[in-house]
Design an enzyme around this catalytic site. Structure first.
Site, PDB file in Angstrom:
ATOM      1  CB  THR A   1      -0.464 -17.188 -16.087  1.00 37.12           C
ATOM      2  OG1 THR A   1      -1.500 -16.942 -17.059  1.00 37.12           O
ATOM      3  CG2 THR A   1      -0.975 -18.159 -15.037  1.00 37.12           C
TER       4      THR A   1
ATOM      5  CG  ASP B   1      -7.673  -2.868 -20.382  1.00 31.64           C
ATOM      6  OD1 ASP B   1      -8.167  -2.802 -21.522  1.00 31.64           O
ATOM      7  OD2 ASP B   1      -7.578  -3.928 -19.747  1.00 31.64           O
TER       8      ASP B   1
HETATM    9  N1  URA Z   1      -2.902  -4.539 -22.738  1.00 31.61           N
HETATM   10  C1  URA Z   1      -3.366  -3.287 -22.523  1.00 31.61           C
HETATM   11  O1  URA Z   1      -4.499  -2.976 -22.857  1.00 31.61           O
HETATM   12  N2  URA Z   1      -2.553  -2.398 -21.933  1.00 31.61           N
HETATM   13  C2  URA Z   1      -1.296  -2.697 -21.571  1.00 31.61           C
HETATM   14  O2  URA Z   1      -0.605  -1.827 -21.054  1.00 31.61           O
HETATM   15  C3  URA Z   1      -0.825  -4.002 -21.793  1.00 31.61           C
HETATM   16  C4  URA Z   1      -1.652  -4.905 -22.382  1.00 31.61           C
END
Ligand code: URA
Length: 218
Positions: free
Chosen positions: A113, A210
């Site tokens: 989501t 990330d």
């Molecule tokens: N959170 C992250 O760590 N990287 C993203 O690109 C978007 C959210």
């Protein structure tokens, strides 16, 4: 991106840009990402804290007595890292503002989501005189804006004025910036970069992947 938001500040200088290049590069190892991120957080926090009220004080140097400015000791400063990636700001933040309270906010993104799911909230605290509070919410990535909006709401619901709330992010997406300002037009937002878009999984493109995984080697 053209900046049409009065409360958005995009910080750009050679050190910021170099740090971003290192962090974004997929070949940079965890140690390199952390070092670059730490450097960047310090610069962003300096910019963010320009709104702190100051007061005159009299001090005695080895040579004379004189009156100068310092941060008003009557205000309350809160640093609120959104776990887990927001923690990268904390070491620099406590160095710069040793008087600040650190109030962690634990949220993760539901991968389907893309909505934030709470797991830890250290914000409930008595707020006697909300206008005296200055809050810095830290999260390296401003993607959809959903987590940041939830975090800001925790403080505005306590009566803390939007203008006293500053969100400090490294890399942002236009969609997230728009979502945050739609709900809270008077907060301040400091970022180092506004990227192109979000992909279908909610990642910022070009981004850095990330941020939590890259900072914490997971
Ligand atoms: N959170 C992250 O760590 N990287 C993203 O690109 C978007 C959210």
């Amino acid at each position: 991106m053209e900046n049409n938001y009065k409360n958005l500040e995009v910080i750009s200088n050679p050190i910021v840009n170099q740090s971003l290049c290192i962090m974004r590069n997929k070949n940079t190892d965890t140690e390199g990402v952390r070092l670059a991120a730490r450097k960047l957080t310090r610069i962003l926090l300096y910019e963010a804290t320009k709104n702190l009220p100051q007061t005159d004080v009299e001090i005695e140097t080895p040579l004379t007595v004189f009156t100068t400015k310092t941060i008003d000791s009557d205000i309350k400063i809160i640093i609120s890292p959104i776990l887990r990636a927001g923690l990268i700001f904390t070491d620099e933040a406590v160095d710069i503002l040793p008087q600040a309270a650190i109030r962690h906010i634990g949220m993760y993104r539901d991968e389907k989501t893309l909505k934030p799911v709470w797991y830890y909230n250290k914000v409930p605290m008595p707020v006697e005189d909300p206008v005296k509070y200055y809050v810095y919410i830290t999260d390296p990535m401003l993607a959809t804006g959903n987590s940041l909006i939830e975090a800001i709401r925790l403080y505005t619901e306590k009566g803390i004025p939007q203008k006293n709330i500053c969100c400090v992010c490294m890399i942002s997406a236009p969609q997230g910036i728009q979502a945050v300002f739609e709900q809270f037009p008077d907060i301040k937002l400091i970022v180092a970069a506004v990227d192109s878009h979000l992909n279908e999984k909610g990642y910022i493109v070009p981004g850095m992947g990330d941020a939590g995984d890259r900072i914490f080697n997971t």
